[in-house]
Design a protein around this motif. Structure first.
Motif, PDB file in Angstrom:
ATOM      1  N   ARG A  91      44.491   0.604  33.032  1.00  0.00           N
ATOM      2  CA  ARG A  91      44.293  -0.603  32.631  1.00  0.00           C
ATOM      3  C   ARG A  91      44.069  -0.873  31.221  1.00  0.00           C
ATOM      4  NH1 ARG A  91      40.252   0.464  36.805  1.00  0.00           N
ATOM      5  NH2 ARG A  91      38.659   1.456  35.416  1.00  0.00           N
ATOM      6  N   ASP A  92      44.101   0.151  30.375  1.00  0.00           N
ATOM      7  CA  ASP A  92      44.011  -0.003  28.777  1.00  0.00           C
ATOM      8  C   ASP A  92      45.609  -0.395  28.443  1.00  0.00           C
ATOM      9  OD1 ASP A  92      41.333   0.089  28.727  1.00  0.00           O
ATOM     10  OD2 ASP A  92      41.428   2.479  27.807  1.00  0.00           O
ATOM     11  N   TRP A  93      46.220   0.260  28.870  1.00  0.00           N
ATOM     12  CA  TRP A  93      47.832   0.118  28.671  1.00  0.00           C
ATOM     13  C   TRP A  93      48.167  -1.198  28.904  1.00  0.00           C
ATOM     14  CZ3 TRP A  93      52.210   4.067  30.580  1.00  0.00           C
ATOM     15  CH2 TRP A  93      53.220   3.812  30.002  1.00  0.00           C
ATOM     16  N   THR A  94      47.896  -1.574  30.200  1.00  0.00           N
ATOM     17  CA  THR A  94      48.291  -2.758  30.644  1.00  0.00           C
ATOM     18  C   THR A  94      47.730  -4.006  30.002  1.00  0.00           C
ATOM     19  OG1 THR A  94      48.431  -2.012  33.034  1.00  0.00           O
ATOM     20  CG2 THR A  94      48.176  -4.377  32.803  1.00  0.00           C
ATOM     21  N   LEU A  95      46.346  -3.903  29.729  1.00  0.00           N
ATOM     22  CA  LEU A  95      45.551  -4.963  28.587  1.00  0.00           C
ATOM     23  C   LEU A  95      46.293  -4.883  27.383  1.00  0.00           C
ATOM     24  CD1 LEU A  95      42.032  -4.396  29.508  1.00  0.00           C
ATOM     25  CD2 LEU A  95      43.405  -6.361  30.193  1.00  0.00           C
ATOM     26  N   ALA A  96      46.704  -3.800  26.889  1.00  0.00           N
ATOM     27  CA  ALA A  96      47.317  -3.905  25.329  1.00  0.00           C
ATOM     28  C   ALA A  96      48.895  -4.357  25.731  1.00  0.00           C
ATOM     29  CB  ALA A  96      47.696  -2.244  24.941  1.00  0.00           C
ATOM     30  N   ASP A  97      49.296  -4.313  26.703  1.00  0.00           N
ATOM     31  CA  ASP A  97      50.565  -5.090  26.930  1.00  0.00           C
ATOM     32  C   ASP A  97      50.510  -6.405  27.003  1.00  0.00           C
ATOM     33  OD1 ASP A  97      52.389  -2.743  26.831  1.00  0.00           O
ATOM     34  OD2 ASP A  97      52.825  -2.739  28.821  1.00  0.00           O
ATOM     35  N   LEU A  98      49.612  -6.931  27.896  1.00  0.00           N
ATOM     36  CA  LEU A  98      49.365  -8.424  28.178  1.00  0.00           C
ATOM     37  C   LEU A  98      48.903  -9.037  26.829  1.00  0.00           C
ATOM     38  CD1 LEU A  98      47.371  -8.264  31.619  1.00  0.00           C
ATOM     39  CD2 LEU A  98      49.794  -9.002  31.236  1.00  0.00           C
ATOM     40  N   GLN A  99      48.217  -8.360  25.899  1.00  0.00           N
ATOM     41  CA  GLN A  99      47.671  -8.988  24.587  1.00  0.00           C
ATOM     42  C   GLN A  99      48.968  -8.942  23.852  1.00  0.00           C
ATOM     43  OE1 GLN A  99      44.305  -9.802  24.310  1.00  0.00           O
ATOM     44  NE2 GLN A  99      45.485 -10.839  22.224  1.00  0.00           N
ATOM     45  N   ALA A 100      49.869  -8.055  23.927  1.00  0.00           N
ATOM     46  CA  ALA A 100      50.911  -8.236  22.976  1.00  0.00           C
ATOM     47  C   ALA A 100      51.776  -9.413  23.363  1.00  0.00           C
ATOM     48  CB  ALA A 100      51.774  -6.934  23.155  1.00  0.00           C
ATOM     49  N   MET A 101      52.005  -9.687  24.802  1.00  0.00           N
ATOM     50  CA  MET A 101      52.724 -10.877  25.309  1.00  0.00           C
ATOM     51  C   MET A 101      52.208 -11.986  24.682  1.00  0.00           C
ATOM     52  SD  MET A 101      55.213  -9.326  26.711  1.00  0.00           S
ATOM     53  CE  MET A 101      55.006  -7.938  25.575  1.00  0.00           C
ATOM     54  N   SER A 102      50.799 -12.335  24.876  1.00  0.00           N
ATOM     55  CA  SER A 102      49.987 -13.679  24.455  1.00  0.00           C
ATOM     56  C   SER A 102      49.912 -13.727  22.801  1.00  0.00           C
ATOM     57  CB  SER A 102      48.572 -13.544  25.019  1.00  0.00           C
ATOM     58  OG  SER A 102      47.768 -12.542  24.482  1.00  0.00           O
ATOM     59  N   ASP A 103      50.090 -12.573  22.289  1.00  0.00           N
ATOM     60  CA  ASP A 103      49.787 -12.818  20.851  1.00  0.00           C
ATOM     61  C   ASP A 103      51.164 -13.049  19.952  1.00  0.00           C
ATOM     62  OD1 ASP A 103      47.226 -11.912  20.686  1.00  0.00           O
ATOM     63  OD2 ASP A 103      47.591  -9.851  20.102  1.00  0.00           O
ATOM     64  N   ALA A 108      62.757  -5.872  15.944  1.00  0.00           N
ATOM     65  CA  ALA A 108      61.986  -6.688  15.075  1.00  0.00           C
ATOM     66  C   ALA A 108      62.827  -8.208  14.788  1.00  0.00           C
ATOM     67  CB  ALA A 108      61.827  -5.871  13.907  1.00  0.00           C
ATOM     68  N   ASP A 109      63.931  -8.140  15.010  1.00  0.00           N
ATOM     69  CA  ASP A 109      64.743  -9.254  14.701  1.00  0.00           C
ATOM     70  C   ASP A 109      64.855 -10.057  16.029  1.00  0.00           C
ATOM     71  OD1 ASP A 109      66.440  -7.437  15.828  1.00  0.00           O
ATOM     72  OD2 ASP A 109      67.985  -7.917  14.334  1.00  0.00           O
ATOM     73  N   THR A 110      64.493 -10.006  17.026  1.00  0.00           N
ATOM     74  CA  THR A 110      64.358 -10.574  18.184  1.00  0.00           C
ATOM     75  C   THR A 110      63.555 -11.737  18.514  1.00  0.00           C
ATOM     76  OG1 THR A 110      63.153  -9.035  19.392  1.00  0.00           O
ATOM     77  CG2 THR A 110      65.345  -8.454  19.464  1.00  0.00           C
ATOM     78  N   PRO A 111      63.664 -12.762  19.221  1.00  0.00           N
ATOM     79  CA  PRO A 111      62.550 -13.538  19.443  1.00  0.00           C
ATOM     80  C   PRO A 111      61.240 -13.125  19.726  1.00  0.00           C
ATOM     81  CG  PRO A 111      64.448 -14.249  20.882  1.00  0.00           C
ATOM     82  CD  PRO A 111      64.751 -12.799  20.236  1.00  0.00           C
ATOM     83  N   HIS A 112      61.176 -12.044  20.561  1.00  0.00           N
ATOM     84  CA  HIS A 112      59.727 -11.604  20.689  1.00  0.00           C
ATOM     85  C   HIS A 112      59.943 -10.091  20.704  1.00  0.00           C
ATOM     86  CE1 HIS A 112      55.981 -10.811  22.881  1.00  0.00           C
ATOM     87  NE2 HIS A 112      55.672 -11.987  23.093  1.00  0.00           N
ATOM     88  N   PRO A 113      59.716  -9.579  19.669  1.00  0.00           N
ATOM     89  CA  PRO A 113      59.936  -7.929  19.579  1.00  0.00           C
ATOM     90  C   PRO A 113      58.874  -7.028  20.533  1.00  0.00           C
ATOM     91  CG  PRO A 113      59.633  -8.890  17.566  1.00  0.00           C
ATOM     92  CD  PRO A 113      59.262 -10.063  18.404  1.00  0.00           C
ATOM     93  N   GLU A 114      57.814  -7.657  20.868  1.00  0.00           N
ATOM     94  CA  GLU A 114      56.798  -6.866  21.884  1.00  0.00           C
ATOM     95  C   GLU A 114      57.656  -6.868  23.236  1.00  0.00           C
ATOM     96  OE1 GLU A 114      54.244  -5.033  21.673  1.00  0.00           O
ATOM     97  OE2 GLU A 114      53.586  -5.485  19.656  1.00  0.00           O
ATOM     98  N   LEU A 115      58.138  -7.875  23.534  1.00  0.00           N
ATOM     99  CA  LEU A 115      58.697  -8.187  25.011  1.00  0.00           C
ATOM    100  C   LEU A 115      60.143  -7.529  24.752  1.00  0.00           C
ATOM    101  CD1 LEU A 115      59.099  -9.325  27.816  1.00  0.00           C
ATOM    102  CD2 LEU A 115      59.904 -11.562  26.791  1.00  0.00           C
ATOM    103  N   PHE A 116      61.018  -7.858  24.010  1.00  0.00           N
ATOM    104  CA  PHE A 116      62.367  -7.477  23.916  1.00  0.00           C
ATOM    105  C   PHE A 116      62.359  -5.850  23.933  1.00  0.00           C
ATOM    106  CE2 PHE A 116      63.020 -11.564  24.194  1.00  0.00           C
ATOM    107  CZ  PHE A 116      64.236 -11.988  24.160  1.00  0.00           C
ATOM    108  N   GLY A 117      61.392  -5.293  23.115  1.00  0.00           N
ATOM    109  CA  GLY A 117      61.285  -3.802  22.893  1.00  0.00           C
ATOM    110  C   GLY A 117      61.043  -3.268  24.187  1.00  0.00           C
ATOM    111  N   ARG A 118      60.113  -3.840  25.225  1.00  0.00           N
ATOM    112  CA  ARG A 118      59.805  -3.244  26.263  1.00  0.00           C
ATOM    113  C   ARG A 118      60.899  -3.512  27.195  1.00  0.00           C
ATOM    114  NH1 ARG A 118      55.126  -4.720  23.806  1.00  0.00           N
ATOM    115  NH2 ARG A 118      53.363  -3.465  24.291  1.00  0.00           N
ATOM    116  N   ILE A 119      61.692  -4.500  27.022  1.00  0.00           N
ATOM    117  CA  ILE A 119      62.882  -4.681  27.992  1.00  0.00           C
ATOM    118  C   ILE A 119      64.152  -3.263  27.535  1.00  0.00           C
ATOM    119  CG2 ILE A 119      65.036  -6.022  28.336  1.00  0.00           C
ATOM    120  CD1 ILE A 119      62.918  -8.531  28.367  1.00  0.00           C
ATOM    121  N   LYS A 120      64.174  -3.344  26.180  1.00  0.00           N
ATOM    122  CA  LYS A 120      64.991  -2.217  25.722  1.00  0.00           C
ATOM    123  C   LYS A 120      64.614  -0.907  26.591  1.00  0.00           C
ATOM    124  CE  LYS A 120      68.651  -1.283  23.039  1.00  0.00           C
ATOM    125  NZ  LYS A 120      70.023  -1.353  23.390  1.00  0.00           N
TER     126      LYS A 120
END
Length: 185
Positions: A123-135, A79-91
């Motif tokens: 596809r749904d999982w990928t779309l959710a990830d892509l949406q999280a990146m764009s949001d 939550a305290d990173t520049p992009h939690p959705e991305l940085f959480g996935r990297i973690k």
């Protein structure tokens, strides 16, 4: 009490199915092999999973649900990173995958072309990830880092290459740097 025994038995059967997939691949998965691995009768396996396809689907569903839960936990922790959705996935990718996870990933990749429901789930999982990146903030930088992360993750999960821990750490830190240093237009 009976419900608890039934749930444990279902999990035991899925554990046995994962072990069969690990040993024999998705092609070697059968009701008989799983029953033997679990130490139960064939009818016990058939009670919950009417076919090999249904059994494989249950294994894949469980593994995807586990991965999505771990992803949610890592996103919350980031939550305290520049992009939690991305940085959480990297973690999430910092944890080394094991043989069972790689075997199930191979089973998923082998099954996707033949299973419309699995294709839709992926596809749904990928779309959710892509949406999280764009949001989130810096969507273009997030997208590029995410796509590189997918390449890293799938290269490892599909057994094309296993990174040693130091290489893995360097690569994942590089993905964070791609995000923070990419010039956003």
């Amino acid at each position: 009490m009976m419900g608890r025994i039934r749930k444990i038995m279902k999990e035991d059967i899925l554990d046995a199915a994962e072990r069969v997939v690990m040993k024999l691949g998705a092609a070697g998965l059968s009701i008989d092999a799983v029953a033997q691995e679990a130490g139960v009768s064939k009818s016990t396996v058939v009670y919950d999973h009417k076919s090999k396809s249904a059994l494989l689907e249950a294994v894949i569903d469980r593994r995807i649900a586990q991965e999505q839960e771990r992803e949610r936990e890592m996103i919350a922790a980031a939550a305290d990173t520049p992009h939690p959705e991305l940085f959480g996935r990297i973690k999430c990718a910092e944890r080394l995958s094991n043989d069972v996870e790689r075997a199930v990933a191979m089973a998923i990749s082998a099954s996707v072309p033949n299973e419309e429901m699995l294709q839709q789930q992926m596809r749904d999982w990928t779309l959710a990830d892509l949406q999280a990146m764009s949001d989130g903030p810096r969507p273009q930088a997030a997208l590029l880092s995410y796509l590189a992360l997918c390449g890293f993750y799938f290269t490892e999960m599909l057994g094309f290459h296993q990174w040693n821990p130091e290489e893995q750490k360097t690569i994942l830190e590089g993905l964070r740097k791609v995000y923070t240093s990419f010039p956003e237009e």
